[in-house]
Structure formats: structure tokens, C-alpha cells
Design a protein around this motif. Sequence first.
Motif, PDB file in Angstrom:
ATOM      1  N   PRO A 102       0.832  -1.329  -0.003  1.00 31.42           N
ATOM      2  CA  PRO A 102      -0.057  -0.026  -0.015  1.00 31.42           C
ATOM      3  C   PRO A 102       0.789   1.066   0.121  1.00 31.42           C
ATOM      4  O   PRO A 102       1.648   1.429   0.863  1.00 31.42           O
ATOM      5  N   GLY A 103       0.438   2.037  -1.044  1.00 32.36           N
ATOM      6  CA  GLY A 103       1.323   3.323  -1.115  1.00 32.36           C
ATOM      7  C   GLY A 103       2.604   3.385  -1.971  1.00 32.36           C
ATOM      8  O   GLY A 103       3.214   4.193  -2.162  1.00 32.36           O
ATOM      9  N   GLN A 104       2.673   2.087  -2.574  1.00 30.10           N
ATOM     10  CA  GLN A 104       3.706   1.935  -3.697  1.00 30.10           C
ATOM     11  C   GLN A 104       3.437   2.827  -4.985  1.00 30.10           C
ATOM     12  O   GLN A 104       2.254   2.447  -5.440  1.00 30.10           O
ATOM     13  N   CYS A 105       4.449   3.348  -5.515  1.00 28.28           N
ATOM     14  CA  CYS A 105       4.334   4.131  -6.802  1.00 28.28           C
ATOM     15  C   CYS A 105       4.747   2.924  -8.057  1.00 28.28           C
ATOM     16  O   CYS A 105       5.748   2.387  -7.856  1.00 28.28           O
ATOM     17  N   PRO A 116       1.700   5.908 -14.785  1.00 30.92           N
ATOM     18  CA  PRO A 116       2.132   5.934 -13.542  1.00 30.92           C
ATOM     19  C   PRO A 116       0.921   5.594 -12.815  1.00 30.92           C
ATOM     20  O   PRO A 116      -0.452   5.692 -13.228  1.00 30.92           O
ATOM     21  N   GLY A 117       1.085   4.776 -11.578  1.00 32.05           N
ATOM     22  CA  GLY A 117      -0.003   4.410 -10.732  1.00 32.05           C
ATOM     23  C   GLY A 117       0.325   4.279  -9.374  1.00 32.05           C
ATOM     24  O   GLY A 117       1.598   4.532  -8.969  1.00 32.05           O
ATOM     25  N   VAL A 118      -0.306   4.088  -8.446  1.00 26.59           N
ATOM     26  CA  VAL A 118      -0.254   3.915  -7.204  1.00 26.59           C
ATOM     27  C   VAL A 118      -0.880   2.659  -6.484  1.00 26.59           C
ATOM     28  O   VAL A 118      -2.297   2.676  -6.785  1.00 26.59           O
ATOM     29  N   VAL A 120      -2.823   0.789  -3.788  1.00 29.35           N
ATOM     30  CA  VAL A 120      -3.694   1.520  -2.492  1.00 29.35           C
ATOM     31  C   VAL A 120      -4.518   0.435  -1.733  1.00 29.35           C
ATOM     32  O   VAL A 120      -4.913  -0.610  -2.563  1.00 29.35           O
ATOM     33  N   ASP A 144      -4.404   2.518  -8.302  1.00 33.41           N
ATOM     34  CA  ASP A 144      -5.358   3.709  -8.934  1.00 33.41           C
ATOM     35  C   ASP A 144      -4.289   4.329  -9.948  1.00 33.41           C
ATOM     36  O   ASP A 144      -3.098   4.984  -9.399  1.00 33.41           O
ATOM     37  N   THR A 145      -4.849   4.878 -11.084  1.00 34.39           N
ATOM     38  CA  THR A 145      -3.972   5.365 -12.015  1.00 34.39           C
ATOM     39  C   THR A 145      -4.356   7.043 -12.041  1.00 34.39           C
ATOM     40  O   THR A 145      -3.832   7.552 -12.898  1.00 34.39           O
ATOM     41  N   GLY A 146      -5.390   7.476 -11.466  1.00 39.15           N
ATOM     42  CA  GLY A 146      -5.883   8.853 -11.432  1.00 39.15           C
ATOM     43  C   GLY A 146      -6.345   9.055 -12.729  1.00 39.15           C
ATOM     44  O   GLY A 146      -6.903  10.192 -12.831  1.00 39.15           O
TER      45      GLY A 146
ATOM     46  N   MET B 174      -1.072  12.798 -13.350  1.00 37.73           N
ATOM     47  CA  MET B 174      -1.443  11.569 -13.914  1.00 37.73           C
ATOM     48  C   MET B 174      -2.684  12.084 -14.537  1.00 37.73           C
ATOM     49  O   MET B 174      -3.924  11.847 -13.975  1.00 37.73           O
ATOM     50  N   SER B 177      -5.523  14.161 -13.179  1.00 41.24           N
ATOM     51  CA  SER B 177      -4.976  14.138 -11.677  1.00 41.24           C
ATOM     52  C   SER B 177      -3.638  14.510 -11.282  1.00 41.24           C
ATOM     53  O   SER B 177      -2.734  14.438 -12.163  1.00 41.24           O
TER      54      SER B 177
END
Lengths: 360, 361
Positions: A102-105, A116-118, A120, A144-146, B174, B177
Motif C-alpha cells: 500500500p502506497g507504492q508508486c 503511472p499508478g499507485v 492502494v 489507482d492511475t488517477g 496523472m 489528476s
Amino acid sequence: MEEKTKIKEFLCEIISLSGISGYETPVTNAIATTWEPLVDEVRVSKIGNLYGIKRGSPSKDGKTKRIMLAVHMDGIGMVVAKVSGELLYFAPIGGFDPRILPGQCVTIHSQKGEFPGVIVQLAPNLLSESYEGKPVPLDQLVIDTGLDEQTVKAIFQVGDIVSYANLPQELPSDCIAGHSLDNRASVAAVTQCLVELQHFHHQWDVYAVGTTQEETAFLGGATSPFDIQPDLAIAIDVTFAKGPGADGWRTVALESGVSIGYGANLHPMLFNEMKQLCEQLDIPYTLSPQPLMSGTDADPIQITGAGVPTILLSIPLRYMHTPVEIISIKDVMRTGHLMAEFIARLTPDFIEKIKWEDEQ
Amino acid sequence: MNTKKDHLIHLPALTDEIIKLLENLSNTAGVSGNENAVRAIVRDEIIGFVDALHTDALGNLIALKKAKIENPLKVLIAAHMDEVGFMLVEKESDGIFRFKVIGGIDERALPGKPVQIGKNQKPGVIGACPVHLSTREERERILAVDSLRIDTGPGTSDIQPGEYGTFATKFMRMGPSICGKALDNRIGVATLIQLIKYCPESIELIAAFTVQEEIGLRGAKVVAFHYEPDVAFVIDCTPANDQPAWDESENTRYKTKLNQGPAIYTSDGRTMYDYRLIRYLTSICEDYAIPYQIRQPGPGGTDAGAIHLSKSGIPTAAISVPGRYAHTAAMIVRIADWEKHFQLMTAALAHIHADVLKADR
């Protein structure tokens, strides 16, 4: 530029690239570019192993012996398992502890490009149970990719590869933190060996091999010795360095030098040779007992063809299989130097002279 | 209701320059109790636009803009500068430190992350036991903060207990975002910096960049006491837990949703917000066609919790930018939500008038 600085820069370059098991190409290409001026020939096998061949001086009988330096290029990662609305569920490639996630880029490698994504963990009321005070299991973590749902649907699909995105951190005392130092640190050590061999006379042909898929199926470790048919092999990998969360007989100190494997997978007489060479050259080393399988490319290499005398050299590394692994460049340089000195000493009859304890 | 909107103002856009400012603010370290580096950026940004600038006993930075009329309405806008993080508390061995968490970080967000320590943001990591050396039973338990260490590497004798740390995540775009370690609440800080530039001459503005919000709303408490505003607005970030549930059942407890605009509070764990101000804000949104959402009442809180209790009481409202994964290494916010929030606050400030508070309470 000092050799150590060059190796550090090279290592930082290759840990900034993705090279997940089965998808090693970005890192293979970078290694090939660096090896090219150091060897006589660079080749990629049909399943992706990288062969850098540096010929030894021809012997009188025209039969040159071969030593293989096997270093796996691949790293652990993830793969998209389900696209759900704007979120991506994923499955692991290789083994790791989901509690670090959790929290890794991360970077998602889609057919439309890199995004990019995170990773979560969702709010407790959105999970199958609240998991209050417990780790959220991997199959309920998401990326989550935003991006919004429509864009996500257009870009990503099941099977897209996911790699860690954090960049290398240079720590004091020549230490590096980052992802995939298992096993790019060893790639750097083999590279340092090739650099030093430029100034050495050596009689054996040297096959520097970047193997694939060590973290999943030992694909490269199983197939490269079949291609090369080496007379002797060294597998270079990382081992557990002592530190928070890691203690006991399987660990050695960070910065303690080369760790030499000892056990059924490794040739005991070659172990002795390596140990003596370390003593002679004043290279710090530790002993790494491997009571069963070593869990490295040494395992499949040893049983290829009619069997290959195999040595395992390891570089101490903290926090293995997390994106914040730490190694010391000093240990990388020592490992590279030891291999170069070992190769320079190999005579055409080296293998014949190796005797089992009961034959001496 | 009468909001004295004789004419609508032109709403400013969120420019790349403002996003760049947020990037700088988010990448800067400012853990509760050590907001110096953030305060320095804010001071540089606003010094040419205010009549007075003051750093108080706790480290709050307060900027005043005087009105050009007699007996103006005193309006406080508060945005907290601090972020959650860590403090090194004990050196265990060469480069390895015990640490404590500052603010509400879920322990499960800690292991395996790059961090940065101290004023110069020196690199370090929070490591974790190699998977090969742990048992399945161990992996079913969380890695508690007491079992974790910050590792700055051997040979770091210049790092000492007492230094602060944050996650090392760099700000990034992103698509629609943005993502960063400290969007909560550098978004509010960046917004308040802009609002100072759009302040009307009919009010006295007290722009307070507060400290220690994450550890108990402590900075805002003393600001409210000292400046005694007539009305206060708090700008902050709030969770958007609007993802689908695991079993695909209806998600009824989402707090706020992304892409629905600024979130106006009615009540949270600390405050029953002043309904006159809530109505004022929603009417601004309607007049300007700014989308907005009411944050689902429930736990949580903002600096309003301290401000509205000050002295004989201060009518207070809170407006947040919805965002996901606050208090982790990487929070995600939609730029459009931030822009609408910025526009709502600009318009709310332009039209605020004592009459708003004339209705009974």
C-alpha cells in the motif's frame, strides 16, 4: 571517472528500468549496450538470455575451456488481473510480502504506453471485511492511475505488466537503495569483472550470461548452460544482509564482502579455491551455508547436461524483494574483482586438477 | 438569501504556474512541529501582497490585508501547512533508527517505502523483513511501527534522533489528476496564497497558514484567539472513498466523490458548521454554476474544530478538496476539483458581507 563511480552510475541506470520476469527486454538492452565494448560478441538467445562472450587466448590444442558467469536480470513485479471501473486489480510475478504494497508508486506497461499508478488499500467499508489491525490481502489491493473509468477501459487490459517506479536513492558510504537490486547488483558485479578483464590475460573463454525468469521458473538458468556447455559456472546473486527484520544464520553483514555458497548445489573443491583466493587477495568474504537448494540459478546450472561444476557468489542485500533493497557498491566491486582474478588464474587443465577430497 | 452579489466576478483559472507552486510545496517537508521550509516558501510568495506578516509563538504564519472601509468584516481563512510524517527517536545502530509516527498514518502504509530525513531531505528507507525469512503466520499480522526501522545506510553519523522525516514520493501529474505526499494540505496552502491576491477591499483578511493541525488543531486555536475574526473559513482536503465496494454492493459511505467539485462540511467529528455560511457557500456555487458536494457527515475534522470554539464563538465554515489516500505516500486529487474549490473560495471571498450572518442562529 573512477571505476566505482562508473559502476554505481550503471547500476542506478539499470535499477531505474523495468525488467520483470518474462519482460526483461528494457534491462537486457541496457546491459547489452554496456557489455558490447567489453566483449567480443553479444548475443540474445531465443528465450531472451543475454550472452556476452569474451574469448580467451587460444590454447595449443585449440580447445578453449569455457566459464559461464550467470546473473539473472529479471526482477519481481505484478501483472494486471482485472480491470474494474477505474481501478486495476493485480497478481504477483515472483514472491513478495503484500504488506509492503500500500502506497507504492508503480508503472503500468500497457500496449498504449507506460502510465503511472499507485497501489492502494481502499477504505475498510469497501473491503470484504474491515481488516482492522490486519493486512489487507493482495487480492483486495488495487492500483489507482488517477485516470477516469473510460480512459482506464481504453488503455489497460488484463496481462499488462506492472513494475515499481521508485528511483534509486544514493546513501552515504557507497550504498544504494532501490528496487530490483536483486539481482541488478550482481549484473553490475559481472560488468565490473568484464571491465577488469580488459587488463588481464586470460586463457578461458568467458561467457557473461544475463539470465531470464529466475524469479519464476529458472528459465534462463536452465537453458543458458545447455546453449553454452560451460566447463565451470559461477552463479552470482544476492543474499540476506543483517538488518531490521533479518537476523540469524541465513544473514551476513552489509559491506562484509563476497558471500561464498557452500552446500550440495555447489562444488566443494571450487568453494575452497574461491575461499583461498579471497585470503590471498585480502578480499573480505563470508561463508553462506546452503543446506538444501540455494534458490539461485546455481541449482539448475549444476544439473544441466552431464553436470557442471558450479560456484555461488552472493552480494549482501537488505530488505530483499521490497522496492527499498539496499546494497553496498563496495561489495559489488569486491565480487567483480574476485571473479576477474579467478578467471585470470584459470589454466587449461584447471578442471582436471580439481580433485574430490577422497581422491586427493 | 441576500449575498450582496451586485455583479459576478471573473473566476480565475488554475494555471500551470499555480500547479508548479503546489509541486514545490508538496515535495517540501513540513511535518507537524517543523513547518519551517513550507513557511519560507509561503512567505516568499505573499510578501509583496500583504500589509503585515507575522510568525507567532507556535510558528503559524499570519498575513493581514487591511480593508479600505471603516469597521470592515474580519474574515479568517485558515489552511494548515503541516503534514503527517515521522520523528527519529532512537539510534539503534549505524544508520538505523527507531521512529514514531506523527499524525494519523495507517501503520500498514509504512513498510517498504523510501523516506527523506531532516532539513536537507537525506534519503532513507523503511525496510521490511525479506519474504523468504518470514512465516505465513507472521505475514498475517501487520508490521507494527515498533518493529520497523528507518535505515539511512551505514556511515550517516550526521543524522540524529529528533530529526523529522516524510515519505519521499515526488509530485506527479496523472492525466486529469495530481499525486503527491503532502497534497493534504499544501493544496489549501497554494489556494490561500492565491486568495490573498484576489481579496476585496471591503473586508479585512486574516490569512492564516497554520501549524500542528495533524496533531490536534493546535495552531488554529491560538490564531483564532489572537485575531478574533467575525467569520472563519477553513480550507483543507477530505477523503473521497468513492471507489466500488469489493462485493459490488452500493457504496453508501463514500464521504465525498471525485469530480463532484469542492466539498462543503455540514458536520464532522468536531464541528456543527454554521448553516448560514453553508447556505452562503451553496448559493455562491449556484450563482456561479460551480459544482459542489456536501461532505457526508461523519468522523474527521478540520481546523474549524478549534476555531469555532474560540472566545465567544466564531461562525465557521469548511470547504475541502476531495482526494484519495491522504496520509499515505501518495495522495491523488483531480485537478478539476481543486480548480472548482479555488473558484468557489475566490467568489465567496469577493461577496462576503456582514449581512450573511444576520440571519438567526
